[in-house]
Design a protein around this motif. Structure first.
Motif, PDB file in Angstrom:
ATOM      1  N   PRO A  64      34.936  23.317  40.396  1.00 33.10           N
ATOM      2  CA  PRO A  64      33.666  23.992  40.719  1.00 33.10           C
ATOM      3  C   PRO A  64      33.836  25.448  41.140  1.00 33.10           C
ATOM      4  O   PRO A  64      33.070  26.307  40.707  1.00 33.10           O
ATOM      5  N   LYS A  65      34.816  25.739  41.977  1.00 31.15           N
ATOM      6  CA  LYS A  65      34.956  27.123  42.465  1.00 31.15           C
ATOM      7  C   LYS A  65      35.847  27.979  41.590  1.00 31.15           C
ATOM      8  O   LYS A  65      35.993  29.177  41.841  1.00 31.15           O
ATOM      9  N   GLY A  66      36.492  27.369  40.607  1.00 33.41           N
ATOM     10  CA  GLY A  66      37.405  28.125  39.761  1.00 33.41           C
ATOM     11  C   GLY A  66      38.756  28.302  40.428  1.00 33.41           C
ATOM     12  O   GLY A  66      38.940  27.976  41.602  1.00 33.41           O
ATOM     13  N   PRO A  67      39.720  28.822  39.668  1.00 32.38           N
ATOM     14  CA  PRO A  67      41.081  28.953  40.186  1.00 32.38           C
ATOM     15  C   PRO A  67      41.220  30.124  41.155  1.00 32.38           C
ATOM     16  O   PRO A  67      40.442  31.074  41.120  1.00 32.38           O
ATOM     17  N   VAL A 106      35.693  31.233  26.949  1.00 32.41           N
ATOM     18  CA  VAL A 106      37.114  30.989  27.216  1.00 32.41           C
ATOM     19  C   VAL A 106      37.558  32.031  28.240  1.00 32.41           C
ATOM     20  O   VAL A 106      37.792  33.194  27.908  1.00 32.41           O
ATOM     21  N   TRP A 107      37.656  31.586  29.473  1.00 28.95           N
ATOM     22  CA  TRP A 107      37.926  32.509  30.581  1.00 28.95           C
ATOM     23  C   TRP A 107      39.408  32.893  30.657  1.00 28.95           C
ATOM     24  O   TRP A 107      39.762  34.003  31.024  1.00 28.95           O
ATOM     25  N   ASP A 108      40.272  31.945  30.312  1.00 27.96           N
ATOM     26  CA  ASP A 108      41.706  32.259  30.224  1.00 27.96           C
ATOM     27  C   ASP A 108      42.374  31.248  29.304  1.00 27.96           C
ATOM     28  O   ASP A 108      41.858  30.147  29.094  1.00 27.96           O
ATOM     29  N   MET A 109      43.491  31.648  28.758  1.00 25.27           N
ATOM     30  CA  MET A 109      44.180  30.805  27.791  1.00 25.27           C
ATOM     31  C   MET A 109      45.600  31.305  27.603  1.00 25.27           C
ATOM     32  O   MET A 109      45.864  32.494  27.781  1.00 25.27           O
ATOM     33  N   GLY A 110      46.494  30.407  27.235  1.00 28.36           N
ATOM     34  CA  GLY A 110      47.865  30.800  26.932  1.00 28.36           C
ATOM     35  C   GLY A 110      48.755  29.582  26.882  1.00 28.36           C
ATOM     36  O   GLY A 110      48.285  28.453  27.056  1.00 28.36           O
ATOM     37  N   PRO A 111      50.041  29.795  26.644  1.00 27.62           N
ATOM     38  CA  PRO A 111      50.967  28.663  26.675  1.00 27.62           C
ATOM     39  C   PRO A 111      51.275  28.241  28.116  1.00 27.62           C
ATOM     40  O   PRO A 111      51.042  29.008  29.061  1.00 27.62           O
ATOM     41  N   TYR A 112      51.754  27.036  28.259  1.00 31.91           N
ATOM     42  CA  TYR A 112      52.239  26.605  29.576  1.00 31.91           C
ATOM     43  C   TYR A 112      53.524  25.813  29.409  1.00 31.91           C
ATOM     44  O   TYR A 112      53.810  25.294  28.334  1.00 31.91           O
ATOM     45  N   GLN A 113      54.278  25.760  30.511  1.00 34.02           N
ATOM     46  CA  GLN A 113      55.460  24.903  30.564  1.00 34.02           C
ATOM     47  C   GLN A 113      55.250  23.864  31.646  1.00 34.02           C
ATOM     48  O   GLN A 113      54.796  24.198  32.740  1.00 34.02           O
ATOM     49  N   ASN A 114      55.612  22.644  31.325  1.00 31.01           N
ATOM     50  CA  ASN A 114      55.591  21.583  32.323  1.00 31.01           C
ATOM     51  C   ASN A 114      56.808  21.742  33.234  1.00 31.01           C
ATOM     52  O   ASN A 114      57.935  21.720  32.766  1.00 31.01           O
ATOM     53  N   LEU A 143      45.823  34.223  34.626  1.00 35.36           N
ATOM     54  CA  LEU A 143      46.630  33.396  35.520  1.00 35.36           C
ATOM     55  C   LEU A 143      48.053  33.304  34.994  1.00 35.36           C
ATOM     56  O   LEU A 143      48.270  32.993  33.823  1.00 35.36           O
ATOM     57  N   GLU A 144      49.004  33.558  35.903  1.00 36.13           N
ATOM     58  CA  GLU A 144      50.411  33.459  35.540  1.00 36.13           C
ATOM     59  C   GLU A 144      51.153  32.775  36.674  1.00 36.13           C
ATOM     60  O   GLU A 144      50.743  32.834  37.832  1.00 36.13           O
ATOM     61  N   GLY A 145      52.278  32.198  36.331  1.00 35.32           N
ATOM     62  CA  GLY A 145      53.133  31.577  37.319  1.00 35.32           C
ATOM     63  C   GLY A 145      52.786  30.113  37.517  1.00 35.32           C
ATOM     64  O   GLY A 145      52.025  29.525  36.761  1.00 35.32           O
ATOM     65  N   GLU A 146      53.358  29.562  38.571  1.00 37.89           N
ATOM     66  CA  GLU A 146      53.279  28.121  38.743  1.00 37.89           C
ATOM     67  C   GLU A 146      52.027  27.706  39.520  1.00 37.89           C
ATOM     68  O   GLU A 146      51.689  28.305  40.536  1.00 37.89           O
ATOM     69  N   TYR A 147      51.380  26.675  39.003  1.00 36.01           N
ATOM     70  CA  TYR A 147      50.210  26.065  39.628  1.00 36.01           C
ATOM     71  C   TYR A 147      50.464  24.567  39.771  1.00 36.01           C
ATOM     72  O   TYR A 147      51.214  23.992  38.976  1.00 36.01           O
ATOM     73  N   ALA A 172      47.194  36.951  47.175  1.00 29.88           N
ATOM     74  CA  ALA A 172      46.007  36.604  47.960  1.00 29.88           C
ATOM     75  C   ALA A 172      44.902  37.645  47.833  1.00 29.88           C
ATOM     76  O   ALA A 172      43.758  37.384  48.164  1.00 29.88           O
ATOM     77  N   ARG A 173      45.231  38.851  47.348  1.00 30.84           N
ATOM     78  CA  ARG A 173      44.210  39.901  47.257  1.00 30.84           C
ATOM     79  C   ARG A 173      43.420  39.852  45.953  1.00 30.84           C
ATOM     80  O   ARG A 173      42.333  40.388  45.863  1.00 30.84           O
ATOM     81  N   ARG A 174      44.014  39.260  44.941  1.00 26.98           N
ATOM     82  CA  ARG A 174      43.281  39.162  43.676  1.00 26.98           C
ATOM     83  C   ARG A 174      42.195  38.109  43.798  1.00 26.98           C
ATOM     84  O   ARG A 174      42.338  37.142  44.538  1.00 26.98           O
ATOM     85  N   ASN A 175      41.131  38.291  43.051  1.00 20.90           N
ATOM     86  CA  ASN A 175      40.110  37.245  42.992  1.00 20.90           C
ATOM     87  C   ASN A 175      39.526  37.245  41.582  1.00 20.90           C
ATOM     88  O   ASN A 175      38.410  37.689  41.349  1.00 20.90           O
ATOM     89  N   PRO A 176      40.333  36.775  40.606  1.00 20.97           N
ATOM     90  CA  PRO A 176      39.945  36.953  39.202  1.00 20.97           C
ATOM     91  C   PRO A 176      38.623  36.287  38.830  1.00 20.97           C
ATOM     92  O   PRO A 176      37.940  36.766  37.926  1.00 20.97           O
ATOM     93  N   VAL A 177      38.252  35.214  39.546  1.00 25.84           N
ATOM     94  CA  VAL A 177      36.981  34.557  39.236  1.00 25.84           C
ATOM     95  C   VAL A 177      35.816  35.540  39.385  1.00 25.84           C
ATOM     96  O   VAL A 177      34.883  35.542  38.591  1.00 25.84           O
ATOM     97  N   SER A 178      35.881  36.414  40.387  1.00 22.27           N
ATOM     98  CA  SER A 178      34.772  37.371  40.528  1.00 22.27           C
ATOM     99  C   SER A 178      35.043  38.708  39.854  1.00 22.27           C
ATOM    100  O   SER A 178      34.121  39.347  39.360  1.00 22.27           O
ATOM    101  N   THR A 179      36.307  39.152  39.797  1.00 18.32           N
ATOM    102  CA  THR A 179      36.558  40.498  39.257  1.00 18.32           C
ATOM    103  C   THR A 179      36.864  40.515  37.754  1.00 18.32           C
ATOM    104  O   THR A 179      36.847  41.569  37.137  1.00 18.32           O
ATOM    105  N   GLU A 180      37.169  39.346  37.168  1.00 18.76           N
ATOM    106  CA  GLU A 180      37.516  39.294  35.741  1.00 18.76           C
ATOM    107  C   GLU A 180      36.669  38.233  35.033  1.00 18.76           C
ATOM    108  O   GLU A 180      37.171  37.182  34.642  1.00 18.76           O
ATOM    109  N   PRO A 181      35.370  38.521  34.878  1.00 14.78           N
ATOM    110  CA  PRO A 181      34.460  37.482  34.362  1.00 14.78           C
ATOM    111  C   PRO A 181      34.427  37.337  32.844  1.00 14.78           C
ATOM    112  O   PRO A 181      33.785  36.422  32.329  1.00 14.78           O
TER     113      PRO A 181
END
Ligand code: MN
Length: 200
Positions: A64-67, A106-114, A143-147, A172-181
């Motif tokens: 609901p709130k996004g990443p 499509v808000w974000d997309m790319g490859p991922y590694q398990n 979004l990059e790095g481990e989640y 902690a300073r980024r907020n892509p949900v609001s700044t990268e719509p």
């Protein structure tokens, strides 16, 4: 057509697929590395659909709130039905009176590694989902790095939490949900789709 239509039974059951702009399953596997996608979906409630390619389908959670890129934020993630791989590129307007009616980008997309592990041993995605403890390294445009996706209860349909792990991509300073719509495919926002829809 997909050989595994049964895997997507819930997807087809919820939709009148011939009357919706949403895709049918045509692809069985993406070409190289598995992909993740996050679709911003302004349905009855605005949410972000996080999807991971696993074994020919997109395993899906609604956030609901996004990443967040801040490891201190734990975001509720509710499992939803598996989607066809073809859904990863879907943007558009699901018409009124249809399941999920509303705009999708499509808000974000790319490859991922398990990167899921249990006591030092690597887990397959299937095993990690079953355990309710998934870690993935995302290589998206936003979004990059481990989640991590962690199930809070023991039952399959319980609530999950989605959170950034601490690494050099945590911020902690980024907020892509609001700044990268904008969509990473078309550059459009949800509001752009709403305007286009009104002009049709
Ligand atoms: Mn959705």
């Amino acid at each position: 057509m997909s050989k595994d239509k049964n895997k997507l039974k819930d997807y087809y059951d919820k939709r009148e697929i011939d009357e919706s702009p949403e895709p049918k399953a045509e692809m069985d596997i993406s070409e190289d590395e598995p992909i993740f996608v996050i679709q911003k979906h302004d349905s009855s409630n605005l949410h972000y659909d996080f999807r991971l390619e696993v074994d020919g389908v997109l395993k899906s959670w609604a956030i609901p709130k996004g990443p967040s890129t801040d490891p201190d934020d734990k975001r509720l993630a509710l499992p939803t039905e598996d989607h066809p791989l073809d859904y990863a590129n879907f943007e558009g307007v699901i018409p009124e009176d249809h399941y999920g009616a509303g705009e999708v980008i499509v808000w974000d997309m790319g490859p991922y590694q398990n990167t899921s592990k249990k006591e030092g041993t690597s887990l397959s995605m299937e095993e990690a989902i079953k355990k309710g403890h998934i870690t993935v390294n995302l290589k998206g445009k936003k979004l990059e790095g481990e989640y991590a996706l962690i199930r809070t209860g023991s039952e399959e349909d319980s609530r999950w939490l989605f959170m950034k792990m601490k690494d050099d991509k945590a911020d902690a300073r980024r907020n892509p949900v609001s700044t990268e719509p904008k969509s990473v495919i078309s550059g459009k926002t949800i509001e752009d789709l709403k305007k286009e829809d009104q002009n049709d």
